[in-house]
Design a protein around this motif. Structure first.
Motif, PDB file in Angstrom:
ATOM      1  N   ASP A 188      -0.443  16.800   0.512  1.00  0.00           N
ATOM      2  CA  ASP A 188       0.673  15.856   0.671  1.00  0.00           C
ATOM      3  C   ASP A 188       1.923  16.548   1.204  1.00  0.00           C
ATOM      4  O   ASP A 188       2.737  15.942   1.900  1.00  0.00           O
ATOM      5  CB  ASP A 188       0.997  15.191  -0.674  1.00  0.00           C
ATOM      6  N   ARG A 189       2.077  17.836   0.878  1.00  0.00           N
ATOM      7  CA  ARG A 189       3.296  18.558   1.307  1.00  0.00           C
ATOM      8  C   ARG A 189       3.263  18.959   2.775  1.00  0.00           C
ATOM      9  O   ARG A 189       4.247  19.456   3.305  1.00  0.00           O
ATOM     10  CB  ARG A 189       3.465  19.819   0.467  1.00  0.00           C
TER      11      ARG A 189
ATOM     12  N   CYS B 256       3.064  29.459   2.656  1.00  0.00           N
ATOM     13  CA  CYS B 256       4.392  29.427   2.050  1.00  0.00           C
ATOM     14  C   CYS B 256       5.517  29.247   3.079  1.00  0.00           C
ATOM     15  O   CYS B 256       6.623  28.856   2.714  1.00  0.00           O
ATOM     16  CB  CYS B 256       4.630  30.620   1.143  1.00  0.00           C
ATOM     17  N   ASP B 257       5.266  29.483   4.358  1.00  0.00           N
ATOM     18  CA  ASP B 257       6.309  29.222   5.360  1.00  0.00           C
ATOM     19  C   ASP B 257       6.184  27.831   5.989  1.00  0.00           C
ATOM     20  O   ASP B 257       6.980  27.504   6.888  1.00  0.00           O
ATOM     21  CB  ASP B 257       6.287  30.284   6.471  1.00  0.00           C
ATOM     22  N   ILE B 258       5.262  27.009   5.538  1.00  0.00           N
ATOM     23  CA  ILE B 258       5.181  25.636   6.066  1.00  0.00           C
ATOM     24  C   ILE B 258       6.471  24.858   5.784  1.00  0.00           C
ATOM     25  O   ILE B 258       7.019  24.208   6.696  1.00  0.00           O
ATOM     26  CB  ILE B 258       3.945  24.891   5.507  1.00  0.00           C
ATOM     27  N   PRO B 259       7.006  24.905   4.568  1.00  0.00           N
ATOM     28  CA  PRO B 259       8.281  24.185   4.348  1.00  0.00           C
ATOM     29  C   PRO B 259       9.411  24.692   5.253  1.00  0.00           C
ATOM     30  O   PRO B 259      10.275  23.913   5.663  1.00  0.00           O
ATOM     31  CB  PRO B 259       8.591  24.449   2.867  1.00  0.00           C
TER      32      PRO B 259
ATOM     33  N   PHE C 248       0.495  15.177   8.462  1.00  0.00           N
ATOM     34  CA  PHE C 248      -0.708  15.807   7.934  1.00  0.00           C
ATOM     35  C   PHE C 248      -1.952  15.125   8.475  1.00  0.00           C
ATOM     36  O   PHE C 248      -2.033  13.889   8.498  1.00  0.00           O
ATOM     37  CB  PHE C 248      -0.729  15.754   6.405  1.00  0.00           C
ATOM     38  N   LEU C 249      -2.925  15.943   8.914  1.00  0.00           N
ATOM     39  CA  LEU C 249      -4.211  15.412   9.365  1.00  0.00           C
ATOM     40  C   LEU C 249      -5.317  16.221   8.686  1.00  0.00           C
ATOM     41  O   LEU C 249      -5.334  17.456   8.793  1.00  0.00           O
ATOM     42  CB  LEU C 249      -4.319  15.535  10.882  1.00  0.00           C
TER      43      LEU C 249
ATOM     44  N   TYR D 252      -4.759  26.176   0.950  1.00  0.00           N
ATOM     45  CA  TYR D 252      -3.407  26.091   0.403  1.00  0.00           C
ATOM     46  C   TYR D 252      -3.074  27.192  -0.601  1.00  0.00           C
ATOM     47  O   TYR D 252      -2.382  26.944  -1.581  1.00  0.00           O
ATOM     48  CB  TYR D 252      -3.196  24.705  -0.215  1.00  0.00           C
ATOM     49  N   HIS D 253      -3.548  28.381  -0.406  1.00  0.00           N
ATOM     50  CA  HIS D 253      -3.026  29.500  -1.189  1.00  0.00           C
ATOM     51  C   HIS D 253      -1.693  29.939  -0.574  1.00  0.00           C
ATOM     52  O   HIS D 253      -1.509  29.873   0.640  1.00  0.00           O
ATOM     53  CB  HIS D 253      -4.021  30.668  -1.203  1.00  0.00           C
ATOM     54  N   HIS D 254      -0.805  30.388  -1.462  1.00  0.00           N
ATOM     55  CA  HIS D 254       0.578  30.668  -1.035  1.00  0.00           C
ATOM     56  C   HIS D 254       0.664  31.589   0.175  1.00  0.00           C
ATOM     57  O   HIS D 254       1.517  31.411   1.041  1.00  0.00           O
ATOM     58  CB  HIS D 254       1.362  31.313  -2.181  1.00  0.00           C
TER      59      HIS D 254
END
Ligand SMILES: [Zn+2]
Ligand SMILES: [Zn+2]
Length: 260
Positions: free
Chosen positions: A115-116, A80-83, A125-126, A74-76
């Motif tokens: 969680d995001r 960062c394009d997941i959202p 999420f898995l 989870y480094h940016h």
């Protein structure tokens, strides 16, 4: 919107990798952060989803055609394009193109980031760890923890005959054991060059160390990735020179590698 589908020539090409982005820690002009499109004979996977990766992905597949997203950590620069992908999935849901959540596989920590990865009914999420083996699109995918500042997993994709290993982010002290041994393709990070490298404990390799790792595990091909746009490509190549006897290239946007 038109999409350029890249269907495999079934029976000839087993796995096809398209580099959507490779730059770190921030992309250069017109560039993109880490993201790799993986097509198999029966599936489409996205490995990591850095800055501008979603727009690049749209050149090949609409979001509802993606079978799964695999996030190394989870480094940016990797998420960062997941959202943005989640917003794309939202629109595909509204249009009833997406009828079930897109699975996003990733580490369990940091928990707030994990969680995001879930977003309403659009992505779910898995969790992954070293015990996880996934079977998606006719390939199996297993994971190996790397030395990095946060929980981070290298990925091994196996179609029963061929093996691709993506190191994700890794320092020089990762114990690889036999995880990457004799892989057909090693997608290995090489963030620094030997003369531009931070001191102390590191979560990244130099291009030279990437070649040394490739040589050690007897990889057949090496793609050095996770490159800074602020370091000349010629400097990376110079650093890597002579360290690997197999086929070597530096990642480039739109670059395609097929495993046949
Ligand atoms: Zn990282
Ligand atoms: Zn990174």
């Amino acid at each position: 919107m038109e999409y350029r589908y890249c269907l495999l020539n079934k029976g000839l090409i087993i796995v096809k990798i398209t580099v959507l982005g490779y730059q770190t820690p921030a992309p250069g002009p017109g560039g993109a952060g880490p993201g790799y499109l993986l097509e198999t004979s029966s599936g489409v996977l996205l490995l990591d989803c850095g800055s501008a990766v979603y727009a690049r992905l749209m050149q090949y597949f609409p979001v509802h055609k993606i079978d799964a997203v695999l996030v190394s950590h989870y480094h940016h620069d990797h998420v960062c394009d997941i959202p943005i992908l989640q917003y794309g999935a939202l629109m595909a849901s509204v249009q009833q193109k997406l009828t079930k959540p897109i699975p996003v596989y990733g580490p369990q920590s940091p928990q707030a980031w994990a969680d995001r990865m879930a977003y309403e009914t659009h992505t779910k999420f898995l969790p992954i760890d070293e015990q996880t083996t996934l079977a998606i699109g006719g390939v199996s995918i297993s994971f190996h923890r790397t030395q990095h500042a946060v929980e981070c997993y290298a990925m091994k994709i196996n179609d029963g005959v061929h093996t691709i290993v993506y190191t994700a982010d890794t320092g020089p002290d990762t114990e690889w054991k036999d995880f990457a041994d004799e892989c057909d393709l090693l997608i290995c990070e090489g963030t620094f060059t030997t003369d531009i490298v931070p001191g102390g404990k590191r979560g990244h390799l130099t291009a030279k160390e990437a070649t040394e790792l490739s040589e050690r595990v007897k990889a057949k091909r090496l793609l050095i990735t996770h490159l800074s746009p602020d370091i000349a490509r010629s400097a990376y190549l110079e650093d890597a020179r002579g360290g690997f006897r197999g086929e070597l290239s530096l990642a480039d946007i739109g670059q395609v590698i097929t495993i046949e």
